[in-house]
Design a protein around this motif. Structure first.
Motif, PDB file in Angstrom:
ATOM      1  N   GLU A  43      -7.229   2.753  -7.587  1.00 32.23           N
ATOM      2  CA  GLU A  43      -6.882   4.551  -7.626  1.00 32.23           C
ATOM      3  C   GLU A  43      -5.568   4.897  -7.613  1.00 32.23           C
ATOM      4  O   GLU A  43      -5.161   5.485  -8.173  1.00 32.23           O
ATOM      5  N   GLN A  44      -5.112   4.885  -6.198  1.00 35.85           N
ATOM      6  CA  GLN A  44      -3.756   4.763  -5.615  1.00 35.85           C
ATOM      7  C   GLN A  44      -2.610   4.736  -6.463  1.00 35.85           C
ATOM      8  O   GLN A  44      -1.914   5.542  -6.923  1.00 35.85           O
ATOM      9  N   ARG A  45      -2.968   2.987  -7.367  1.00 34.88           N
ATOM     10  CA  ARG A  45      -2.268   2.854  -7.860  1.00 34.88           C
ATOM     11  C   ARG A  45      -1.902   4.098  -9.514  1.00 34.88           C
ATOM     12  O   ARG A  45      -0.888   4.255 -10.018  1.00 34.88           O
ATOM     13  N   MET A  46      -2.941   3.847  -9.829  1.00 29.66           N
ATOM     14  CA  MET A  46      -3.355   5.390 -10.523  1.00 29.66           C
ATOM     15  C   MET A  46      -2.164   6.136 -10.728  1.00 29.66           C
ATOM     16  O   MET A  46      -1.862   7.225 -12.077  1.00 29.66           O
ATOM     17  N   ARG A  47      -2.997   6.979  -9.202  1.00 28.15           N
ATOM     18  CA  ARG A  47      -1.845   7.902  -9.471  1.00 28.15           C
ATOM     19  C   ARG A  47      -0.162   8.014  -9.601  1.00 28.15           C
ATOM     20  O   ARG A  47      -0.225   9.158  -9.856  1.00 28.15           O
ATOM     21  N   ASP A  48       0.065   7.004  -8.757  1.00 26.97           N
ATOM     22  CA  ASP A  48       1.487   6.834  -9.126  1.00 26.97           C
ATOM     23  C   ASP A  48       1.649   7.389 -10.364  1.00 26.97           C
ATOM     24  O   ASP A  48       3.082   7.393 -10.667  1.00 26.97           O
ATOM     25  N   VAL A  49       1.537   6.288 -11.180  1.00 21.81           N
ATOM     26  CA  VAL A  49       1.528   6.056 -12.359  1.00 21.81           C
ATOM     27  C   VAL A  49       1.788   7.005 -13.145  1.00 21.81           C
ATOM     28  O   VAL A  49       2.130   7.568 -13.834  1.00 21.81           O
ATOM     29  N   ASN A  50       0.231   7.652 -13.156  1.00 20.81           N
ATOM     30  CA  ASN A  50       0.299   8.798 -13.749  1.00 20.81           C
ATOM     31  C   ASN A  50       1.285  10.118 -13.152  1.00 20.81           C
ATOM     32  O   ASN A  50       1.898  10.690 -14.318  1.00 20.81           O
ATOM     33  N   ALA A 100      -3.569  12.453 -10.428  1.00 18.38           N
ATOM     34  CA  ALA A 100      -3.805  13.353  -9.286  1.00 18.38           C
ATOM     35  C   ALA A 100      -1.616  12.735  -8.755  1.00 18.38           C
ATOM     36  O   ALA A 100      -1.552  11.641  -8.801  1.00 18.38           O
ATOM     37  N   PHE A 101      -1.724  13.841  -7.713  1.00 19.32           N
ATOM     38  CA  PHE A 101      -0.409  13.971  -7.608  1.00 19.32           C
ATOM     39  C   PHE A 101       0.137  13.939  -6.125  1.00 19.32           C
ATOM     40  O   PHE A 101      -0.276  14.371  -5.370  1.00 19.32           O
TER      41      PHE A 101
END
Lengths: 310, 105
Positions: A43-50, A100-101
């Motif tokens: 989830e955290q990685r997805m946020r960073d990537v987004n 999310a940013f």
């Protein structure tokens, strides 16, 4: 504040083309999508990537980011205010971004008035999105929270400075996970006298040590003694709305659900609270207890494996 | 530091979004919202001239927007992806209620 290397996050070179950026994003988005990923920190990685993608795919934001990155490497001052970490995540430079940013991102792009377009243009500000994490208790009773939003402003020398504004938000009782709280006029400022955009906060619940949440319903494990489950009993159970006396029917099995109507998350209709029976056996750690088990074994013919066959 | 008190409304039955508001929240046009309803990605309540949308519709619309923008998904493909995604979430929530997670106990 930690400087984020968006190029490293996506694994692309600084000179990557838009196509490279898009391909890298798509690959990582599949790898870390929370619905499919097996990675623990997906989830955290997805946020960073987004977050990285939202900046690097947009030429204007990418240029602003590159400028800032150059400043940082030559010792630019980019210090966050002391109350930086308030558990708030910004969710989008443009409207409609799923991601999310980080604070880093929102400080760069969270409503600093970096908008293109002619000066004479009159436009309504964009709507913004953010996520807010609350306790289940806040949803049951309502709560008031301060939320900090950061943006970049410019001082008299034209140097970028972080600005923080704090919103005092009343969270209404009865809010559910995934619902949006709308703050009118708190999105991007309008231009040329245009109206401000709105800010949407998506509600998430922090995991609760006792209750599991499904929509408006709550589930809680209720330990009972074997004789309470077998003979039936009235036991005292804590609920979010205060303790209750609840009747456990005779011959209850492990996993039986007792429904307490209307004792979940308030609303129209209010959710229910389910008490899931969990049979707790007294440990055979004294001679008396062992004697009691032996006695039960003698008095009650019982083969728990009779249905297994040979 | 200045603290501003703001009015918070819960997007839902009491305070739904209009077609225009939903479109704006997604950075899109109203015609796009009409397509979403037609394809069945979001559910609207009320009369077509005066549609009302809740939080679930906003969540779906935002997700559809990013699938279209970031993956060049067609609206029909986005609808299928969102259906499967919501089914996964429903099943995971059931597992959690039963005290399990998808990858074991």
């Amino acid at each position: 504040m930690e400087f984020k290397d968006y190029y490293a996050t996506l694994g692309v070179e600084r000179g990557a083309t838009d196509d490279d950026v898009r391909q890298a994003y798509r690959k990582l988005a599949r790898k870390y999508h929370p619905d499919v990923s097996k990675e623990a920190d997906a989830e955290q990685r997805m946020r960073d990537v987004n977050e990285a993608y939202q900046v690097l795919k947009d030429p204007e934001k990418r240029a602003a980011y590159d400028n800032l990155a150059a400043g940082v490497s030559s010792g630019g001052d980019f210090r966050p205010p002391p109350d930086w970490d308030s558990g708030f995540e910004f969710r989008g430079a443009g409207p409609g971004d799923e991601a999310a940013f980080s604070e880093f991102f929102s400080s760069l792009f969270g409503g600093g008035g970096r908008r293109g377009g002619g000066a004479a243009m009159r436009a309504r500000g964009e709507d913004h999105h953010a996520a807010i994490e609350i306790d289940l208790e806040d949803a049951l009773r309502g709560a008031t929270r301060d939320i900090s939003l950061r943006s970049i402003g410019y001082d008299e020398h034209g140097q970028p400075r972080l600005q923080t504004r704090t919103l005092n938000v009343r969270i209404p009782a009865g809010v559910r996970e995934g619902q949006f709280i709308r703050l009118a006029g708190q999105g991007m400022p309008g231009m040329g006298g245009g109206e401000n955009g709105d800010l949407y906060l998506e509600v998430r619940f922090k995991p609760h040590p006792r209750y599991r949440v499904e929509g408006r319903d709550l589930y809680m494990d209720l330990p009972v003694a074997p004789w309470e489950a077998a003979l039936g009993a009235t036991v005292r159970a804590p609920t979010p709305h205060g303790p209750v006396e609840v009747g456990v029917p005779a011959n209850s099995r492990e996993g039986r659900k007792l429904r307490l109507k209307g004792r979940g998350i308030p609303g129209d209709p209010a959710g229910d609270l389910y008490l899931v029976l969990e049979i707790a056996w007294p440990p055979a750690d004294t001679e008396k207890a062992r004697q009691a088990y032996r006695h039960l074994a003698q008095e009650v013919p019982f083969d728990p494996r009779r249905n297994l066959g040979d | 530091m200045k603290t501003v008190a703001v009015t918070a409304t819960l997007v839902g039955k009491e305070a739904p979004l209009s077609t225009g508001e939903l479109a704006r929240a997604c950075g899109a046009e109203e015609t796009w919202v009409l397509q979403l309803v037609k394809v069945g990605i979001v559910e609207a309540s009320g009369r077509p001239a005066d549609w009302r949308f809740d939080s679930a519709a906003l969540r779906q619309a935002l997700a559809a927007r990013s699938l279209q923008r970031d993956f060049d998904a067609s609206l029909d493909a986005a609808a299928l992806i969102l259906d499967m995604s919501s089914e996964i979430r429903r099943l995971r929530a059931r597992l959690r209620v039963l005290g399990m997670d998808a990858d074991g106990f």
